[in-house]
Every structure is written in structure tokens, then in C-alpha cells.
Design a protein around this motif. Structure first.
Motif, short mmCIF file in Angstrom:
data_model
loop_
_atom_site.label_atom_id
_atom_site.label_comp_id
_atom_site.label_asym_id
_atom_site.label_seq_id
_atom_site.Cartn_x
_atom_site.Cartn_y
_atom_site.Cartn_z
N LEU A 357 0.82 -1.22 0.00
CA LEU A 357 0.00 0.00 0.00
C LEU A 357 0.85 1.27 0.00
O LEU A 357 0.48 2.28 -0.59
N GLU A 358 2.01 1.23 0.65
CA GLU A 358 2.85 2.42 0.72
C GLU A 358 3.41 2.80 -0.64
O GLU A 358 3.81 3.94 -0.86
N TRP A 359 3.44 1.84 -1.58
CA TRP A 359 3.97 2.15 -2.91
C TRP A 359 2.97 2.96 -3.75
O TRP A 359 3.35 3.65 -4.68
N TYR A 360 1.69 2.87 -3.42
CA TYR A 360 0.67 3.52 -4.24
C TYR A 360 0.29 4.91 -3.73
O TYR A 360 -0.36 5.67 -4.45
N LYS A 361 0.65 5.23 -2.50
CA LYS A 361 0.43 6.58 -1.96
C LYS A 361 -1.01 7.06 -2.14
O LYS A 361 -1.27 8.19 -2.52
N GLY A 362 -1.96 6.18 -1.87
CA GLY A 362 -3.37 6.58 -1.96
C GLY A 362 -4.00 6.40 -3.32
O GLY A 362 -5.21 6.58 -3.47
N ASP A 363 -3.19 6.05 -4.35
CA ASP A 363 -3.78 5.77 -5.67
C ASP A 363 -4.52 4.44 -5.63
O ASP A 363 -4.32 3.63 -4.74
N LEU A 364 -5.36 4.22 -6.64
CA LEU A 364 -6.15 2.99 -6.70
C LEU A 364 -5.27 1.76 -6.82
O LEU A 364 -4.34 1.71 -7.63
N CYS A 365 -5.57 0.75 -6.01
CA CYS A 365 -4.98 -0.58 -6.14
C CYS A 365 -6.06 -1.58 -5.74
O CYS A 365 -6.58 -1.52 -4.61
N SER A 450 0.74 5.36 -12.73
CA SER A 450 0.65 5.01 -11.31
C SER A 450 1.40 3.71 -11.04
O SER A 450 2.09 3.58 -10.02
N ALA A 451 1.28 2.73 -11.95
CA ALA A 451 1.99 1.47 -11.79
C ALA A 451 3.49 1.67 -11.85
O ALA A 451 4.25 1.07 -11.07
N LEU A 452 3.96 2.54 -12.76
CA LEU A 452 5.39 2.80 -12.88
C LEU A 452 5.93 3.50 -11.64
O LEU A 452 7.02 3.19 -11.16
N ALA A 453 5.15 4.47 -11.13
CA ALA A 453 5.57 5.17 -9.91
C ALA A 453 5.66 4.20 -8.74
O ALA A 453 6.61 4.25 -7.95
N ALA A 454 4.67 3.32 -8.64
CA ALA A 454 4.70 2.32 -7.57
C ALA A 454 5.87 1.37 -7.76
O ALA A 454 6.50 0.94 -6.77
N ALA A 455 6.19 1.02 -9.01
CA ALA A 455 7.32 0.13 -9.28
C ALA A 455 8.64 0.77 -8.84
O ALA A 455 9.52 0.10 -8.28
N ARG A 460 13.08 0.88 -4.89
CA ARG A 460 13.89 1.52 -3.86
C ARG A 460 13.78 0.77 -2.53
O ARG A 460 14.76 0.56 -1.82
N GLU A 461 12.54 0.36 -2.19
CA GLU A 461 12.32 -0.40 -0.96
C GLU A 461 13.03 -1.74 -1.02
O GLU A 461 13.60 -2.21 -0.02
N GLY A 462 13.01 -2.37 -2.19
CA GLY A 462 13.68 -3.66 -2.35
C GLY A 462 15.18 -3.55 -2.19
O GLY A 462 15.82 -4.44 -1.62
N GLU A 463 15.77 -2.44 -2.68
CA GLU A 463 17.21 -2.24 -2.52
C GLU A 463 17.58 -2.07 -1.06
O GLU A 463 18.61 -2.56 -0.58
N LYS A 464 16.71 -1.36 -0.31
CA LYS A 464 16.98 -1.17 1.13
C LYS A 464 16.96 -2.48 1.88
O LYS A 464 17.79 -2.74 2.75
N GLN A 465 15.98 -3.34 1.54
CA GLN A 465 15.81 -4.59 2.27
C GLN A 465 16.50 -5.77 1.60
O GLN A 465 16.37 -6.91 2.04
N GLN A 466 17.22 -5.48 0.48
CA GLN A 466 17.98 -6.51 -0.25
C GLN A 466 17.09 -7.69 -0.65
O GLN A 466 17.43 -8.86 -0.46
N ARG A 467 15.92 -7.37 -1.21
CA ARG A 467 15.02 -8.43 -1.66
C ARG A 467 15.46 -8.94 -3.01
O ARG A 467 15.99 -8.22 -3.84
N GLN A 468 15.19 -10.23 -3.26
CA GLN A 468 15.59 -10.86 -4.52
C GLN A 468 14.58 -10.62 -5.63
O GLN A 468 14.94 -10.54 -6.79
N SER A 469 13.30 -10.51 -5.28
CA SER A 469 12.27 -10.39 -6.32
C SER A 469 12.31 -9.00 -6.94
O SER A 469 12.72 -8.02 -6.32
N SER A 470 11.87 -8.91 -8.20
CA SER A 470 11.88 -7.64 -8.91
C SER A 470 10.74 -6.76 -8.45
O SER A 470 9.77 -7.21 -7.85
#
Length: 766
Positions: A357-365, A450-455, A460-470
Motif C-alpha cells: 500500500l505504501e507504494w501507491y500513496k493513496g492511488d487505486l490498487c 501510477s503502476a510505474l511510480a509504484a514500481a 527503492r524499498e527492495g534495494e533497502k531490504q535486499q530483496r531478490q524479487s523484482s
């Protein structure tokens, strides 16, 4: 990033389609407003003289903290639909109490449901209760329709598990409980049918503890059992709730404090249960433990009910224990306290952990979790809104399908009635018209930007937490897992002239396979396919013919085999030349699809352009095994050599690889796998012997025989092929007094003798 997002969405759609095309399920509704039996009125318009029920237009739209998205789940005939019916009546949205036996309940509106007295497809309703908005989905209890439970639990925040108090945990109870565990759904247990002969509160609670491995929190105690049941004790508040025996609808009941003078024994039991409850919650919740040990260690009676209720809420959300309530929905007792418990203990949407939810910043999901097909209006898409606001005439972007569509109408679902609404906010369940490309499991957002902004935020969040998934992968909400079908049969129109229209109906109503020029209907059981066939006839007026019901066998290999093949064709002025060498060997781990490996000798440059064609050929070859033409599983294909002439088409590459795989499979020792079912038979003890003798003749393997009051519960395994038509035989053996439940356990290797009998039967040599 946009390219990656598109590629992943397309691949996700392909993978989902692969599963979907092997599964059929009831997904159609003949009319938005089917006719109701005379006298049934549950959505009057406001302002009419004598209108004493709420209009659907009056459903409140409270803050997200006061929304509850819940499901009712249980074993068949535990009382889910009856409980739902009482909730709608007490909340003021129906004029009278519907009855499953009379065929006039709100959520069982299909003709097949009313005739059989069972729930076949899930139905959504919305109502309000004491300032809260409850979006409720009534789910089926029959194992054949377990997909309906699966896709509904995916989008719900909480659930009410209904139990027959005389039976406790039953076969399908275990299944739906595991499904709720998979989606981490907080639950409340409602021990229904406390008025039934043989009802036992203690037995039902113990079965929850033993069979579900859950920690029950006793929030209520019954006042009487079976014929003497007349109310419940509120353990938290030390009060008794008694229903007026002269009240026909259960609206009139008294709430009184327990007194030492008149209720000494009941008060003593309640205090003991409350103290045990406090200790249990304190063991599970550190904050509550500090409170109890600090201020109320001397006397638990002084602990305020509100503090205990808040702690129970936290424990329920943490899923470390489950609150237990009891009552009788059919006798209209103790449903109102259940509604209070739903609003008090189950979570709101904002209390559920949704990192995306934090990736969409209030946009529709939103997530599309179910698609119905209406004959005039086309696809009707149920969706859960996780963030943003949905409005009619707005465009939305489908990440899975990489397409933009427009919502023409926005509806509020109320079983088979749908009310048009101007907007719907986050946390709710909506029904939309106009989305023709959307499928079950698709993720919907407001726009591609909106999808690109969320991506970008997800990356950025994935880099912080060193996640493997794209980032693109994390944008897609988890879809719905489709169970594998275990039965299939051919289905044909009455004449060739009606073939085109009939195929369109098949696509709308079910998902079928086109196999050797025939349409093959797949399903989870005999009842599943019977219902589909009946709906095609009733709702579309099409007389179709079903072939013999066949078991969905699988095949595998027992040893390794190598094969080579060369395909050389000249089409026009182009030469298509492919040479392949590969090996098929038994898989090390169970897998429905073949595992594919490439030897070091295979050119990686060559694979860049041809890998997709090669893998398509391997998957195509494994769809039809050499023994029965059934799918091949648990195999690994190793490509040792690949030579391709320049200009050779991908189709020729796939054809050559497919033919080579089939050669290797034919060389290997082959094994037929048959579906093995978990079986539970509940039978009076007087009929136990003939039932066991019959199961022995069906190659059944009895694991355990339990005692449940005067009945015996036979638990074991039996091959699906041996259990076809079992319901008729069981009724004959037990004079109609026994019931049984089936669920797919695994695919099991047939012994050589049974395999030879099957192969001879299929080849016509028996």
C-alpha cells in the motif's frame, strides 16, 4: 523498468492461464434479479408506506476502521447460510427469516442451490451493525466447490468458522481452516446447532484444540444443551443472555448480570472460565500480562471488560488463539452476540499487513477475485479495493494484462441484487461492469503511470531490504491458486449447427479443454460437473450431451531414456532443419510440470533465440503421456544437443523437440498415477461392518475409526476410480443414515495388476 514490468505481467498471465485452462468452475449468473418466491422481500425502496426494513441505499460508508470484510466458512450443512440469513435479518435488511429447506434464503439464490439445499457459489452481501459496515461472503461447504472458498479468503480480512456442535471439526472444516491459514486470516469460531440432539460444547471445543491445533478462547458458555438450550453466558462481562421462548424471530432477549443468589453454580463456572481466559490471554499478549500482573494480580474480578476485550482483539489478530462463541442460528439464538464479536475482535482493513500500500500513496490498487458472466452485460468483476477510490466511467490499468479498460458501472453486491453507487472507498468489495479483459487474479490500478511510480518505490524499498524479487513482481498482488481437476468428460451440442453458440457458452460458463477436436469438461467432482451441465440447460436452453465420466489420471516414468530426432522440411523456398538429442529421467522432486535442464554442450547463444520454442515443445509433449494420453508429471528433461538451420521457424523447433520427448517417454518404463482421495465416512455403529467390508472391496485403506457420540467416523484413503457413485451405495448399505466427505490427497502409483486392468479396459481388450 517499463519493459520488465510488461514482460513479467505477460508471463504471469501465461502461467495463470496454464492453470486456469485445466480447471472448470461455475462462474455465471443468469440474471441480476432472478425472481424470488412470493412474500420474500429484502430490499424495499426507502420512503414507501409500511416499509420497516432498511434500503440497500442506506448502507453506511464509515471510516475504514469501522469496516469488516469477513467470510463464513464451514463443513457442508454446519449452518453457514442460516447464520448469514439471521445476520441480515437482525441488521434490518430483510423483512423475514429465510430458510434453506424452504429455498428462500438471500445468498442461496441459484435454482440448483434451492433445490439441493446447499451453497454452490459464494455470494456477497453488505450491511451495517451498530455503526460498522460488514461486507460478508457466504462460501460453499462442499469440497467440489472449494475454489469458491479459496478465492474469497484471498481478499477477506477475517472469517467466522461455523461448527456443528454435535460433530465438532469435520472433514471440510480442516480444508477451509488450512485455506485460512495459508492466507493468514484471523478467525472466530461459532459453535452452531447447540439445540441439536447430541450437541456438546465441551466435545466441540476439544475437537478444535486437538484437530485444528488451535487455542480456543471461551468467550461464552451455553445455558443448557440440545433441547434444554435457552441462551448463553457472556464470560467477559459475567452476564447471561436469555432468549424469550415466545419470540418467533429471536429479536427479544434479556441480558442480565449473574447473581450469587439465583445463579450460584453458573456464576462459579463463569468466574472459573473467566479467570482461565485471563491467564490464557496473558500468556499470549505481553502488554496484557503486564497489566494483569501489575494492577489486578490480587483479584481478576476487578479487571475491566474493555481491557480484556482489547487484549482478545490483539491475540485474534496475531492468530495465536481463536475466540469461541456458541448458539443456534436456526432457533434464532445468540447470533446478535456473534455480530458484536465480529465488529469487536476481527480486524479492519487498516489493521491488515499490506506492505504494497505504501507504494501507491493513496492511488487505486485493487484485486479482481471473481468474474461472473451476464448474458446481456458481459463480464461482472468482483474486486477488493486496497487503496484509493473507485468510480464509474473511470479508466483503470490492468498490470497483468498490460491493458487499459473503462468501468461503465459500479455496483454494490447484495447476493443477486446489485445497487448502483457513485463511488466506493478503500477497504470495500465492489462489483464492476465493463471490464472485458480482466480475469480472476488480476491487479488493477488507476493508470500505467501510477503502476510505474509504484514500481520505482518498490524498487527503492527492495534495494533497502535486499530483496531478490523484482519490483514488477512485487506489484502484482498474489492471485488465486487453482486446484487441479480430478474428473473430466466430453460435452457435445445436440447438432453441428449449434456448435459455435455452444462453444461461446462453454467459455462463459466454465473453462474447458479442446482435446482432439472434442470439448472436454473438467471438474472437482461428480456434483461439480452435474451442476455445470444443469446450468447450461436452464440458463441458456441448450441440450448438451455428456460423455462417460472419466478419472483424471497422470503418468510418470521410472527410469531414464534418451532419444534423438531430426526434422527436415522445405516449405516454399525455405529449409527448416532441426536436430535434437535429449534425455527424460524421473524427477527428484514432485512437480506437475516438467523440469527442464540444459547440458553445457548446448550453445547459450543458440538458446537465446530458441529457448521459448524448445520449452513449448517439451511442455506440449508432456500434456499427453504414452500410456493413457494423460499429463506426465515428476519428470526432468535434459537437452544434450540442439542444432538449428538458419531460418528455421519456432514452430518447427517446437514440433521436433515435442516428438523427441515423446520418443524418450515411450522408451522408458512407464507408470500410471491415480488420484487418491481422503475419505471420511460418518456411520451409525450398527452399520459399521458393511461399510468397512464395502471399502475393502474398493481398495480402500482405513487409517482410523473414531467415536462421535453414537456414530463411528471412518477415516482413510480410497482411489477416486473406486468411489464413483459411492453416495448411492452408501445410502443403500446404511438405510440413508450415513454421510461421507472426499478430498484429493495426492496422486498415487497404481500396482501393476490394477494398471494392466486399466490399460486393457482402455484399449478394449478386457
Amino acid at each position: 523498468m517499463l519493459t520488465n514490468l510488461r514482460i513479467f505481467a505477460v508471463n504471469h498471465q501465461k502461467m495463470y492461464s496454464l492453470y486456469i485452462n485445466n480447471m472448470c468452475c461455475c462462474k455465471i449468473q443468469s440474471s441480476l434479479k432472478p425472481s424470488k418466491p412470493d412474500g420474500r422481500n429484502y430490499s424495499s425502496l426507502p420512503g414507501l408506506p409500511g416499509n420497516d426494513i432498511k434500503s440497500l441505499h442506506s448502507i453506511i460508508n464509515p471510516p475504514i476502521s469501522k469496516i469488516r470484510n469477513i467470510g463464513i466458512m464451514a463443513h457442508i450443512d454446519a449452518g453457514k447460510t442460516t447464520t448469514t440469513e439471521r445476520m441480515l435479518y437482525y441488521s434490518g435488511y430483510t423483512r423475514s427469516l429465510g430458510d434453506v429447506d424452504d429455498g428462500d434464503t438471500v445468498t442461496d439464490f441459484m435454482a440448483q442451490e434451492r433445490e439441493r439445499g446447499i451453497t454452490i457459489q459464494s455470494a456477497a452481501v453488505s450491511f451495517d451493525w451498530k455503526g460498522y459496515r460488514v461486507n460478508l461472503i457466504d462460501t460453499p461447504g462442499h469440497v467440489d466447490f472449494t475454489l469458491e472458498v479459496e478465492r474469497c479468503l484471498r481478499v477477506l480480512d477475517g472469517a467466522v468458522a461455523v461448527f456443528d456442535a454435535s460433530a465438532g471439526v469435520e472433514a471440510q472444516t480442516l480444508t477451509v481452516w488450512r485455506q485460512a491459514d495459508k492466507y493468514k486470516i484471523p478467525r472466530i469460531c461459532f459453535l452452531n446447532k447447540m439445540d441439536k440432539t447430541g450437541a456438546s460444547f465441551k466435545y466441540a471445543v476439544e475437537s478444535i484444540r486437538e484437530k485444528l491445533k488451535a487455542k480456543p478462547l471461551l468467550l461464552q458458555l451455553p445455558i443448557g444443551e440440545a433441547k434444554t438450550f435457552k441462551g448463553v453466558v457472556d464470560v467477559v462481562n459475567k452476564e447471561k443472555l436469555l432468549w424469550n421462548s415466545n419470540s418467533d424471530d429471536g429479536k427479544d432477549f434479556e441480558r442480565k448480570p449473574l447473581l450469587e443468589i439465583s445463579d450460584s453454580e453458573l456464576l462459579k463456572e463463569t468466574i472459573e472460565t473467566r479467570n482461565a481466559l485471563i491467564e490464557q490471554v496473558a500468556d499470549l499478549d505481553d502488554e496484557f500480562a503486564d497489566l494483569v500482573l501489575g494492577e489486578f494480580s490480587e483479584n481478576f474480578d476487578l479487571l475491566p471488560a474493555e481491557k480484556l476485550q482489547t487484549a482478545i482483539h490483539r491475540v485474534t489478530l496475531a492468530q495465536t488463539a481463536v475466540p469461541v462463541l456458541c448458539g443456534s442460528a436456526l432457533k434464532n439464538k445468540a447470533v446478535q452476540p456473534l455480530l458484536d464479536a465480529i465488529t469487536m475482535y476481527l480486524p479492519s482493513p487498516e489493521e491488515c499487513n499490506c506492505d504494497f500500500l505504501e507504494w501507491y500513496k493513496g492511488d487505486l490498487c485493487a484485486l479482481a477475485f471473481k468474474v461472473l458472466h451476464h448474458k446481456q452485460r458481459g463480464p461482472l468483476v468482483f474486486m477488493r479495493i486496497y487503496s484509493g477510490t473507485l468510480k464509474p466511467q473511470s479508466a483503470i490499468y490492468n498490470i497483468n494484462g498490460n491493458c487499459t479498460e473503462r468501468i461503465s458501472r459500479l455496483l454494490l453486491p447484495f447476493a443477486d441484487q446489485h445497487i448502483e453507487i457513485p463511488s466506493l472507498t478503500a477497504g470495500n468489495i465492489a462489483l464492476t461492469v465493463g471490464l472485458k479483459q480482466t480475469a480472476t487474479g488480476d491487479t488493477l490500478v488507476s493508470s500505467k503511470s501510477s503502476a510505474l511510480a509504484a514500481a520505482r518505490r518498490a524498487e527503492r524499498e527492495g534495494e533497502k531490504q535486499q530483496r531478490q524479487s523484482s519490483a514488477a513482481e512485487r506489484l502484482l498482488l498474489a492471485g488465486v491458486e487453482i486446484p487441479e481437476p480430478v474428473f473430466f468428460c466430453t460435452i457435445e451440442p445436440p447438432s453441428g449447427a449449434r456448435q459455435p453458440g455452444t462453444v461461446l457458452v462453454y467459455q462463459w460458463l466454465v473453462l474447458c479443454l479442446i482435446h482432439s477436436g472434442q470439448t472436454v469438461l473438467c471438474g472437482m467432482g461428480e456434483l461439480h460437473i452435474e451442476i455445470i451441465h444443469d446450468r447450461i440447460k436452464r440458463e441458456y436452453g441448450l441440450e448438451t450431451y455428456l460423455g462417460p465420466l472419466q478419472v483424471a489420471y497422470r503418468e510418470t516414468i521410472l527410469n531414464s531414456a534418451q532419444a534423438t530426432d531430426t526434422l527436415d522440411r522445405i516449405l516454399g523456398d525455405r529449409q527448416h532443419l532441426v536436430s535434437v538429442e535429449l534425455e527424460a529421467r524421473p524427477g527428484e522432486t514432485p512437480s506437475v510440470t516438467p523440469m527442464i535442464e540444459y547440458a553445457d554442450s548446448v550453445s547459450r547463444d543458440l538458446l537465446k533465440d530458441s529457448q521459448e520454442a524448445v520449452e513449448n515443445g517439451i511442455h506440449s509433449a508432456c500434456l499427453q503421456g504414452p500410456l493413457l494420453g494423460s499429463p506426465v508429471q515428476d519428470v526432468t528433461i535434459i537437452l544434450h544437443s540442439l542444432a538449428i538451420h538458419p531460418g528455421t521457424s519456432a514452430t518447427m523447433i517446437s514440433a521436433c523437440v515435442s516428438r523427441c520427448v515423446q520418443k524418450a517417454l515411450k522408451k522408458a518404463d512407464k507408470q500410471v498415477l491415480e488420484p487418491l482421495m481422503n475419505l471420511e465416512v460418518i456411520v451409525p455403529r450398527d452399520y459399521l461392518s458393511p461399510v468397512l467390508a464395502d471399502l475393502a472391496q474398493r481398495r480402500g485403506n482405513v487409517q482410523e475409526i473414531q467415536t462421535r457420540q453414537d456414530n463411528r467416523v471412518v477415516i482413510g484413503f480410497v482411489p477416486l476410480a473406486e468411489i464413483m457413485g459411492y453416495s448411492t451405495v452408501l445410502r443403500t448399505l446404511t438405510s440413508g443414515s450415513a454421510t461421507f466427505a472426499l478430498e484429493l490427497s495426492t496422486y498415487h502409483a497404481m500396482n501393476p495388476q490394477d494398471q494392466n486392468i486399466l490399460l486393457n479396459k482402455r484399449s478394449g481388450t478386457t
